[in-house]
Write an enzyme that holds these catalytic residues in place. Structure first.
Site, PDB file in Angstrom:
ATOM      1  N   HIS A 166       0.828  -1.222   0.000  1.00  0.00           N
ATOM      2  CA  HIS A 166       0.000   0.000   0.000  1.00  0.00           C
ATOM      3  C   HIS A 166       0.859   1.267   0.000  1.00  0.00           C
ATOM      4  O   HIS A 166       0.400   2.317   0.420  1.00  0.00           O
ATOM      5  CB  HIS A 166      -0.957   0.046   1.206  1.00  0.00           C
ATOM      6  CG  HIS A 166      -1.645  -1.253   1.491  1.00  0.00           C
ATOM      7  ND1 HIS A 166      -2.898  -1.566   1.015  1.00  0.00           N
ATOM      8  CD2 HIS A 166      -1.226  -2.349   2.189  1.00  0.00           C
ATOM      9  CE1 HIS A 166      -3.244  -2.778   1.412  1.00  0.00           C
ATOM     10  NE2 HIS A 166      -2.238  -3.285   2.126  1.00  0.00           N
ATOM     11  N   SER A 287      14.735  22.160 -15.537  1.00  0.00           N
ATOM     12  CA  SER A 287      13.563  22.996 -15.762  1.00  0.00           C
ATOM     13  C   SER A 287      14.026  24.336 -16.290  1.00  0.00           C
ATOM     14  O   SER A 287      15.078  24.835 -15.893  1.00  0.00           O
ATOM     15  CB  SER A 287      12.806  23.181 -14.438  1.00  0.00           C
ATOM     16  OG  SER A 287      12.042  24.376 -14.474  1.00  0.00           O
TER      17      SER A 287
END
Ligand code: ARG
Length: 467
Positions: A166, A287
């Protein structure tokens, strides 16, 4: 790309006998596949050369015609490879483009090549050969990636990291064990590609349009020349079947799904919040506005590629479903997306191999994370069972109480004092702390296939022998 279009009023030189007028420009545009099926040029020429050799061996055409055809086809191939070949949309597809150019080069004998053959068995053969090459490339790509994972596994056989269920910390595992999980997945991919290859390796050539041919052809000979195991046994099926492409796409989609899972892990692991791994400059981008960024673009793109591959498979199912036997022109729509899927898979495998080879695990971060989140709670419960002969369910409850206690104190399980422990269960002894360390935890999981470093090294050795 060089293209010539047909002049209005000129009927097709290959099949235009009964036509007084040429096709409308829109008809030509929807009908032509040369824009993409030129990718099968080498396969088309190999198929034609095998066919011509067989026609001569069977006395159906003369040796001199067969030689002229086979030599001429090599000239065509060299023109295609050199980029000087003039493709024509009026000639529809790669098959007629090649044959038409052959005629320009060698003249009359070129017209004898299509004896006992149709474009239906021709395209089925070309496409099989093309897909077979891609299967071989996919197997090679999977094995290269397996080797990259294996090298990581060997280096970090005993590095500890959190194992998740999970995406919540579950139990400590070893880095090597996690890497080997992908070696297993890719091993199944290789086996699926090999299965697909074995199943598809039958030759459609000689099925002609759909019913076979009246010429005394030798189908064993052409099958063998093209590396097939045998000729397809039913001529209708031979020209109508595209299962081989669907098999390839199934195996590719499953493989791409595997790649997407590791891609996702890399995206998570390389984030500032996790810092489990550092990706290399070679497989990341910056970026244009945020100078600090190092983005895992390749991983993200690989995560997305499965959409195209699965999309290709759905598209091909839609083309093939409900088609009456044998060939229908719908089937020309079989190729483009398979080409795209194959390109996507090969690129993904190569990029993933580069990333895995280059990535470096942050051992300290992994080790610290391995011990957090009460990851050795199961070890504690197992200790209670083993040492105090407690039923597992009771041990689970006692451990849960200890976890709650640690949580309320803001510490991890190994940070609790013996007094704290005995406050919950009086029989606990100092010895319990030996199982609360992450290294002891992983070392204890030494069953076959478990995460213990000894098991990891045994599996590394097994895979090295296989690869
Ligand atoms: N370009 C065609 C295809 O890809 C070749 C077969 C054409 N056969 C035909 N009967 N028109 O399917």
């Amino acid at each position: 790309m060089t293209e010539t279009k047909s002049e209005p009023g000129n009927s097709n030189a290959m099949w235009g006998g009964r036509f007084a007028a040429g096709p409308d420009a829109i008809m030509e545009a929807i009908n032509a596949s040369i824009g993409y099926d030129r990718r099968m040029a080498a396969q088309d020429i190999a198929g034609s050369r095998a066919h011509a050799a067989m026609l001569a061996a069977q006395g159906i055409i003369t040796d001199s015609d067969s030689n002229a055809i086979r030599e001429g086809l090599l000239t065509v191939l060299s023109e295609i490879e050199a980029g000087t070949f003039q493709y024509s949309a009026a000639l529809e597809d790669i098959h007629m483009n090649v044959e038409s150019r052959l005629k320009q080069i060698i003249g009359e004998p070129a017209g004898r090549l299509h004896t006992g053959r149709s474009r239906n068995d021709q395209v089925a053969t070309d496409f099989r050969l093309w897909v077979r090459d891609q299967i071989d490339a996919a197997i090679e790509g999977c094995i290269a990636l397996q080797k990259a994972f294996l090298a990581q596994a060997q280096e970090g056989a005993d590095w500890v990291m959190p194992g998740f269920t999970h995406l919540q910390t579950a139990q400590p595992v070893t880095w090597g064990h996690h890497m080997l999980a992908y070696v297993e997945m890719l091993g199944r991919d290789v086996s699926r590609f090999r299965d697909a290859r074995a199943r598809m390796n039958e030759c459609p050539l000689g099925a002609a349009a759909l019913a076979g041919t009246s010429f005394p052809i030798d189908r064993e000979m052409t099958a063998q020349a093209l590396g097939f195991d045998r000729p397809c046994a039913n001529s209708l099926d031979a020209v109508a079947d595209r299962d081989f492409a669907l098999d390839f796409l199934s195996a590719s989609a499953i493989c791409a799904m595997h790649l997407s899972r590791f891609a996702e892990e890399l995206v998570i692991w390389s984030s500032a919040q996790f810092r489990f791994v550092a990706l290399s400059d070679r497989f990341t981008t910056g970026s244009s506005i945020m100078p600090q960024k190092k983005n895992p673009d390749a991983a993200e793109l690989i995560r997305a590629k499965i959409g195209r591959i699965l999309g290709a498979q759905v598209a091909l199912f839609m083309v093939m479903k409900g088609l009456p036997l044998a060939y229908s022109k719908d089937m020309q729509e079989d190729k483009e997306q398979v080409f795209d899927a194959a390109d996507s898979l090969m690129l993904s495998l190569a990029a993933m191999t580069g990333m895995v080879t280059d990535m470096s695990a942050n051992r300290d971060v992994l080790e610290a994370a391995a011990g957090s989140g009460f990851s050795t709670a199961t070890d504690l419960a197992d200790w209670l069972v083993r040492t105090l002969n407690m039923p597992f369910r009771d041990a689970h409850h006692v451990t849960g109480t200890l976890v709650a206690l640690a949580e309320s104190k803001g510490c991890d399980l190994p940070d609790l004092s013996l007094d704290d422990m005995q406050g919950v269960h009086g029989a606990i002894t100092e010895n319990v702390f030996t199982v609360l360390g992450v290294h002891n935890s992983v070392a204890s999981r030494a069953c076959y296939g478990g995460t213990a470093p000894a098991q990891v090294l045994a599996q590394v050795a097994r895979w090295k022998a296989i690869l």
